[in-house]
Design a protein around this motif. Structure first.
Motif, PDB file in Angstrom:
ATOM      1  N   VAL A  92      10.751  -7.629  28.319  1.00 19.19           N
ATOM      2  CA  VAL A  92      10.491  -6.530  27.378  1.00 19.19           C
ATOM      3  C   VAL A  92      11.463  -5.381  27.658  1.00 19.19           C
ATOM      4  N   SER A  93      11.640  -5.045  28.919  1.00 22.48           N
ATOM      5  CA  SER A  93      12.536  -3.951  29.296  1.00 22.48           C
ATOM      6  C   SER A  93      13.973  -4.246  28.885  1.00 22.48           C
ATOM      7  N   ALA A  94      14.422  -5.461  29.141  1.00 20.39           N
ATOM      8  CA  ALA A  94      15.783  -5.849  28.746  1.00 20.39           C
ATOM      9  C   ALA A  94      15.922  -5.822  27.227  1.00 20.39           C
ATOM     10  N   GLY A  95      14.886  -6.243  26.521  1.00 21.96           N
ATOM     11  CA  GLY A  95      14.911  -6.205  25.055  1.00 21.96           C
ATOM     12  C   GLY A  95      15.040  -4.781  24.525  1.00 21.96           C
ATOM     13  N   ILE A  96      14.321  -3.854  25.150  1.00 22.02           N
ATOM     14  CA  ILE A  96      14.413  -2.442  24.759  1.00 22.02           C
ATOM     15  C   ILE A  96      15.833  -1.941  25.008  1.00 22.02           C
ATOM     16  N   GLY A  97      16.374  -2.234  26.180  1.00 28.14           N
ATOM     17  CA  GLY A  97      17.732  -1.803  26.509  1.00 28.14           C
ATOM     18  C   GLY A  97      18.758  -2.370  25.549  1.00 28.14           C
ATOM     19  N   LEU A  98      18.634  -3.645  25.238  1.00 30.12           N
ATOM     20  CA  LEU A  98      19.574  -4.269  24.295  1.00 30.12           C
ATOM     21  C   LEU A  98      19.405  -3.704  22.888  1.00 30.12           C
ATOM     22  N   GLY A  99      18.177  -3.405  22.501  1.00 30.35           N
ATOM     23  CA  GLY A  99      17.939  -2.788  21.195  1.00 30.35           C
ATOM     24  C   GLY A  99      18.582  -1.416  21.082  1.00 30.35           C
ATOM     25  N   VAL A 100      18.460  -0.621  22.146  1.00 29.70           N
ATOM     26  CA  VAL A 100      19.089   0.707  22.161  1.00 29.70           C
ATOM     27  C   VAL A 100      20.602   0.564  22.109  1.00 29.70           C
ATOM     28  N   LEU A 101      21.149  -0.373  22.876  1.00 31.80           N
ATOM     29  CA  LEU A 101      22.602  -0.592  22.870  1.00 31.80           C
ATOM     30  C   LEU A 101      23.073  -1.019  21.481  1.00 31.80           C
ATOM     31  N   ALA A 102      22.353  -1.946  20.869  1.00 31.77           N
ATOM     32  CA  ALA A 102      22.732  -2.412  19.529  1.00 31.77           C
ATOM     33  C   ALA A 102      22.673  -1.267  18.523  1.00 31.77           C
ATOM     34  N   PHE A 103      21.603  -0.463  18.575  1.00 32.86           N
ATOM     35  CA  PHE A 103      21.475   0.666  17.662  1.00 32.86           C
ATOM     36  C   PHE A 103      22.638   1.639  17.829  1.00 32.86           C
ATOM     37  N   GLN A 104      22.922   2.018  19.070  1.00 37.56           N
ATOM     38  CA  GLN A 104      24.016   2.966  19.313  1.00 37.56           C
ATOM     39  C   GLN A 104      25.346   2.402  18.832  1.00 37.56           C
ATOM     40  N   PHE A 105      25.595   1.152  19.157  1.00 33.82           N
ATOM     41  CA  PHE A 105      26.878   0.557  18.776  1.00 33.82           C
ATOM     42  C   PHE A 105      27.009   0.467  17.263  1.00 33.82           C
ATOM     43  N   ILE A 106      25.977  -0.030  16.601  1.00 28.67           N
ATOM     44  CA  ILE A 106      26.042  -0.203  15.145  1.00 28.67           C
ATOM     45  C   ILE A 106      26.163   1.146  14.437  1.00 28.67           C
ATOM     46  N   VAL A 107      25.336   2.114  14.825  1.00 32.03           N
ATOM     47  CA  VAL A 107      25.332   3.399  14.126  1.00 32.03           C
ATOM     48  C   VAL A 107      26.567   4.235  14.457  1.00 32.03           C
ATOM     49  N   PHE A 108      26.815   4.438  15.749  1.00 33.58           N
ATOM     50  CA  PHE A 108      27.872   5.372  16.127  1.00 33.58           C
ATOM     51  C   PHE A 108      29.255   4.728  16.179  1.00 33.58           C
ATOM     52  N   GLU A 109      29.389   3.640  16.893  1.00 32.41           N
ATOM     53  CA  GLU A 109      30.708   3.040  17.100  1.00 32.41           C
ATOM     54  C   GLU A 109      31.221   2.325  15.851  1.00 32.41           C
ATOM     55  N   TRP A 110      30.319   1.642  15.159  1.00 28.91           N
ATOM     56  CA  TRP A 110      30.761   0.841  14.034  1.00 28.91           C
ATOM     57  C   TRP A 110      30.634   1.601  12.706  1.00 28.91           C
ATOM     58  N   ALA A 111      29.440   2.011  12.328  1.00 26.26           N
ATOM     59  CA  ALA A 111      29.224   2.624  11.011  1.00 26.26           C
ATOM     60  C   ALA A 111      29.865   4.002  10.889  1.00 26.26           C
ATOM     61  N   LEU A 112      29.684   4.848  11.895  1.00 21.55           N
ATOM     62  CA  LEU A 112      30.233   6.210  11.835  1.00 21.55           C
ATOM     63  C   LEU A 112      31.638   6.314  12.433  1.00 21.55           C
ATOM     64  N   ASP A 113      32.083   5.248  13.076  1.00 23.21           N
ATOM     65  CA  ASP A 113      33.389   5.231  13.744  1.00 23.21           C
ATOM     66  C   ASP A 113      33.541   6.450  14.668  1.00 23.21           C
TER      67      ASP A 113
END
Length: 172
Positions: free
Chosen positions: A134-155
Motif C-alpha cells: 500500500v505504501s509503495a502504491g501511494i508513493g508510485l501514485g504521487v510520483l506518477a501524478f507529479q510527473f504527468i502533471v508537472f513534467e509532462w503536461a505543464l512542461d
C-alpha cells in the motif's frame, strides 16, 4: 491520536499564540523568499502567502471578534468539534514537526520529484502503519501524478535538489 479529553488541552495550544507563531514564521519565509529570483521565489511565496491567510483565519477563529464562531465552525478550528477532539502529547507534536523537517531536508537534497513519493510512502508505512505494498502504491501514485502533471503536461521541471543540481549548494 490520543484519547485524552480536548478539555484537557493546555492553554498554550488553545490560545491565540500558536497561530501568531505560525503567522510570524510565514511572514519571515515570505520576506526571505522576496530576495530570491522570480522563479525560485514562486513556490515559497505561494506557500507562505497561503500560510499567512490561514494563520489570520486561525487567529480570527480563536478571538472574540465578530464572526469568529462562524469562522471556527466553517473552518473546523474549534477544539470542541469531533475532528479536534484529541489532545496530542508533546512528543506526538514533536514527531509531526520532525516529519515536516525531514520532508524539507529530503526536498532540499534530492528534489521534489523524488522527495514527495519517498515521504508519502514512508509516512503511510511508518505513521499510518499500512503494508509495504500500500505504501509503495501511494508513493508510485504521487510520483506518477507529479510527473504527468508537472513534467509532462505543464512542461515544468520540478526542483531536482542539491544532489542533482550542478554546483549543489552554490547553485542556490
Amino acid at each position: 491520536m490520543s484519547d485524552r479529553d480536548a478539555s484537557e488541552a493546555p492553554y498554550s495550544v488553545t490560545s491565540i499564540w500558536p497561530a501568531v507563531v505560525l503567522l510570524v514564521f510565514a511572514i519571515v519565509v515570505f520576506t526571505i523568499a522576496r530576495g530570491y529570483s522570480a522563479t525560485s521565489a514562486r513556490f515559497p511565496s505561494m506557500v507562505a502567502g497561503a500560510m499567512i491567510v490561514l494563520a489570520l483565519f486561525d487567529i480570527w477563529s480563536r478571538s472574540n471578534l465578530p464572526g469568529a464562531k462562524l469562522v471556527g465552525t466553517f473552518g473546523g478550528t474549534s477544539f470542541r468539534q469531533r475532528e479536534m477532539m484529541h489532545n496530542p502529547r508533546f512528543l506526538e507534536q514533536l514527531e509531526c514537526v520532525g516529519w515536516i523537517a525531514g520532508a524539507f531536508v529530503l526536498m532540499a537534497t534530492v528534489g521534489l520529484l523524488a522527495a514527495s513519493p519517498i515521504f508519502c510512502a514512508a509516512f503511510v508505512r511508518l505513521r499510518g502503519r499500512r503494508s509495504v505494498i500500500v505504501s509503495a502504491g501511494i508513493g508510485l501514485g504521487v510520483l506518477a501524478f507529479q510527473f504527468i502533471v508537472f513534467e509532462w503536461a505543464l512542461d515544468y521541471e520540478l526542483y531536482r535538489g542539491l544532489a542533482f543540481t550542478k554546483g549543489g549548494v552554490s547553485a542556490w
